[in-house]
Design a protein around this motif. Structure first.
Motif, PDB file in Angstrom:
ATOM      1  N   ASP A 230       0.807  -1.207   0.000  1.00 23.22           N
ATOM      2  CA  ASP A 230       0.000   0.000   0.000  1.00 23.22           C
ATOM      3  C   ASP A 230       0.843   1.262   0.000  1.00 23.22           C
ATOM      4  N   GLY A 231       2.153   1.163   0.058  1.00 25.88           N
ATOM      5  CA  GLY A 231       3.032   2.333  -0.005  1.00 25.88           C
ATOM      6  C   GLY A 231       3.231   3.029   1.318  1.00 25.88           C
ATOM      7  N   SER A 232       2.597   2.520   2.414  1.00 23.88           N
ATOM      8  CA  SER A 232       2.704   3.220   3.691  1.00 23.88           C
ATOM      9  C   SER A 232       4.006   2.914   4.422  1.00 23.88           C
ATOM     10  N   ASN A 233       4.691   1.852   4.082  1.00 22.59           N
ATOM     11  CA  ASN A 233       5.946   1.510   4.739  1.00 22.59           C
ATOM     12  C   ASN A 233       7.133   1.877   3.864  1.00 22.59           C
ATOM     13  N   LEU A 234       7.860   2.866   4.291  1.00 19.92           N
ATOM     14  CA  LEU A 234       9.091   3.269   3.619  1.00 19.92           C
ATOM     15  C   LEU A 234      10.230   2.935   4.565  1.00 19.92           C
ATOM     16  N   VAL A 235      11.159   2.145   4.104  1.00 17.91           N
ATOM     17  CA  VAL A 235      12.278   1.717   4.934  1.00 17.91           C
ATOM     18  C   VAL A 235      13.509   2.532   4.574  1.00 17.91           C
ATOM     19  N   ALA A 236      14.121   3.143   5.568  1.00 19.20           N
ATOM     20  CA  ALA A 236      15.370   3.879   5.374  1.00 19.20           C
ATOM     21  C   ALA A 236      16.520   2.975   5.799  1.00 19.20           C
ATOM     22  N   THR A 237      17.555   2.928   4.983  1.00 22.38           N
ATOM     23  CA  THR A 237      18.759   2.183   5.322  1.00 22.38           C
ATOM     24  C   THR A 237      19.905   3.173   5.432  1.00 22.38           C
ATOM     25  N   CYS A 238      20.475   3.256   6.600  1.00 17.34           N
ATOM     26  CA  CYS A 238      21.619   4.134   6.834  1.00 17.34           C
ATOM     27  C   CYS A 238      22.873   3.262   6.876  1.00 17.34           C
ATOM     28  N   SER A 239      23.924   3.731   6.211  1.00 14.42           N
ATOM     29  CA  SER A 239      25.180   2.983   6.221  1.00 14.42           C
ATOM     30  C   SER A 239      26.335   3.945   6.411  1.00 14.42           C
ATOM     31  N   TRP A 240      27.450   3.407   6.884  1.00 13.92           N
ATOM     32  CA  TRP A 240      28.625   4.215   7.156  1.00 13.92           C
ATOM     33  C   TRP A 240      29.859   3.359   6.972  1.00 13.92           C
ATOM     34  N   GLU A 241      30.998   4.003   6.913  1.00 10.47           N
ATOM     35  CA  GLU A 241      32.278   3.316   6.721  1.00 10.47           C
ATOM     36  C   GLU A 241      32.971   3.126   8.074  1.00 10.47           C
ATOM     37  N   ARG A 242      33.778   2.101   8.160  1.00 11.80           N
ATOM     38  CA  ARG A 242      34.636   1.909   9.328  1.00 11.80           C
ATOM     39  C   ARG A 242      35.561   3.127   9.419  1.00 11.80           C
TER      40      ARG A 242
ATOM     41  N   GLY B  42       4.315   7.403  -5.043  1.00 11.42           N
ATOM     42  CA  GLY B  42       5.353   6.456  -5.410  1.00 11.42           C
ATOM     43  C   GLY B  42       6.362   6.435  -4.274  1.00 11.42           C
ATOM     44  N   VAL B  43       6.989   5.332  -4.073  1.00 15.69           N
ATOM     45  CA  VAL B  43       7.925   5.187  -2.971  1.00 15.69           C
ATOM     46  C   VAL B  43       9.345   5.146  -3.510  1.00 15.69           C
ATOM     47  N   PRO B  44      10.206   6.059  -3.041  1.00  9.75           N
ATOM     48  CA  PRO B  44      11.603   6.006  -3.475  1.00  9.75           C
ATOM     49  C   PRO B  44      12.212   4.641  -3.130  1.00  9.75           C
ATOM     50  N   GLU B  45      13.127   4.214  -3.950  1.00 16.42           N
ATOM     51  CA  GLU B  45      13.768   2.919  -3.727  1.00 16.42           C
ATOM     52  C   GLU B  45      15.231   3.117  -3.373  1.00 16.42           C
ATOM     53  N   ASN B  46      15.778   2.159  -2.647  1.00 18.86           N
ATOM     54  CA  ASN B  46      17.195   2.135  -2.297  1.00 18.86           C
ATOM     55  C   ASN B  46      17.617   3.405  -1.557  1.00 18.86           C
ATOM     56  N   VAL B  47      16.840   3.802  -0.541  1.00 13.41           N
ATOM     57  CA  VAL B  47      17.186   4.968   0.267  1.00 13.41           C
ATOM     58  C   VAL B  47      18.406   4.602   1.110  1.00 13.41           C
ATOM     59  N   ARG B  48      19.464   5.441   1.022  1.00 12.26           N
ATOM     60  CA  ARG B  48      20.710   5.158   1.746  1.00 12.26           C
ATOM     61  C   ARG B  48      21.244   6.436   2.384  1.00 12.26           C
ATOM     62  N   ALA B  49      21.836   6.270   3.535  1.00  8.00           N
ATOM     63  CA  ALA B  49      22.567   7.354   4.194  1.00  8.00           C
ATOM     64  C   ALA B  49      24.006   6.875   4.332  1.00  8.00           C
ATOM     65  N   THR B  50      24.954   7.626   3.795  1.00  8.32           N
ATOM     66  CA  THR B  50      26.355   7.221   3.791  1.00  8.32           C
ATOM     67  C   THR B  50      27.185   8.249   4.536  1.00  8.32           C
TER      68      THR B  50
ATOM     69  N   VAL C 178      26.821  13.185   6.417  1.00  7.60           N
ATOM     70  CA  VAL C 178      26.080  12.031   5.939  1.00  7.60           C
ATOM     71  C   VAL C 178      25.381  12.435   4.649  1.00  7.60           C
ATOM     72  N   ARG C 179      25.489  11.588   3.620  1.00 10.48           N
ATOM     73  CA  ARG C 179      24.843  11.859   2.343  1.00 10.48           C
ATOM     74  C   ARG C 179      23.686  10.883   2.172  1.00 10.48           C
ATOM     75  N   PHE C 180      22.489  11.422   1.870  1.00  6.75           N
ATOM     76  CA  PHE C 180      21.318  10.606   1.608  1.00  6.75           C
ATOM     77  C   PHE C 180      21.125  10.509   0.107  1.00  6.75           C
ATOM     78  N   THR C 181      20.910   9.295  -0.374  1.00  5.61           N
ATOM     79  CA  THR C 181      20.636   9.077  -1.793  1.00  5.61           C
ATOM     80  C   THR C 181      19.471   8.101  -1.918  1.00  5.61           C
ATOM     81  N   TRP C 182      18.790   8.139  -3.067  1.00  6.74           N
ATOM     82  CA  TRP C 182      17.701   7.223  -3.339  1.00  6.74           C
ATOM     83  C   TRP C 182      17.427   7.199  -4.828  1.00  6.74           C
ATOM     84  N   ASN C 183      16.700   6.182  -5.245  1.00  8.01           N
ATOM     85  CA  ASN C 183      16.240   6.089  -6.626  1.00  8.01           C
ATOM     86  C   ASN C 183      14.803   6.592  -6.655  1.00  8.01           C
TER      87      ASN C 183
END
Length: 116
Positions: free
Chosen positions: A1-13, A90-98, A106-111
């Motif tokens: 239904d588009g109500s769940n948007l998952v954010a994935t945050c990532s970082w470097e060692r 529409g729900v953005p895909e591949n949401v990332r925080a680097t 921190v840089r946020f990117t998405w498709n």
């Protein structure tokens, strides 16, 4: 239904950390909106990535830090964004925080969403 948007945050060692040194990462989120500084820990562990569900109509601020036997780093620069209310177009895909090389940004990117 588009109500769940998952954010994935990532970082470097952390740069310069010896390969054998155990590092625990702490990630905090503040859902209080502009002017709020009430962070809650949502992740503590050895992984350099964490995902969670964003709620509609909320503003989010994120920060992270590394902790080892030598001590804790400073918290990263706070980065944030809002999840809008209203119809889901529409729900953005591949949401990332680097976490950037400076260790503070921190840089946020998405498709873009596949459907509008």
């Amino acid at each position: 239904d588009g109500s769940n948007l998952v954010a994935t945050c990532s970082w470097e060692r952390p740069e310069g950390a010896a390969p054998g040194v155990a590092i625990v990462y702490h990630m905090e989120v503040d859902e209080g909106g502009e002017g709020s500084a009430e962070f809650d820990e949502v992740y503590q562990g050895p992984n350099t990535e964490f995902s969670f569900v964003l709620k509609t109509g909320r503003s989010y601020k994120f920060r992270t830090r590394a902790v080892s036997a030598q001590g804790a780093s400073a918290w990263s620069v706070i980065k944030g964004f809002s999840r809008a209310t209203g119809p889901v177009l529409g729900v953005p895909e591949n949401v990332r925080a680097t976490l950037m090389d400076d260790g503070y940004s921190v840089r946020f990117t998405w498709n873009p969403p596949n459907s509008v």
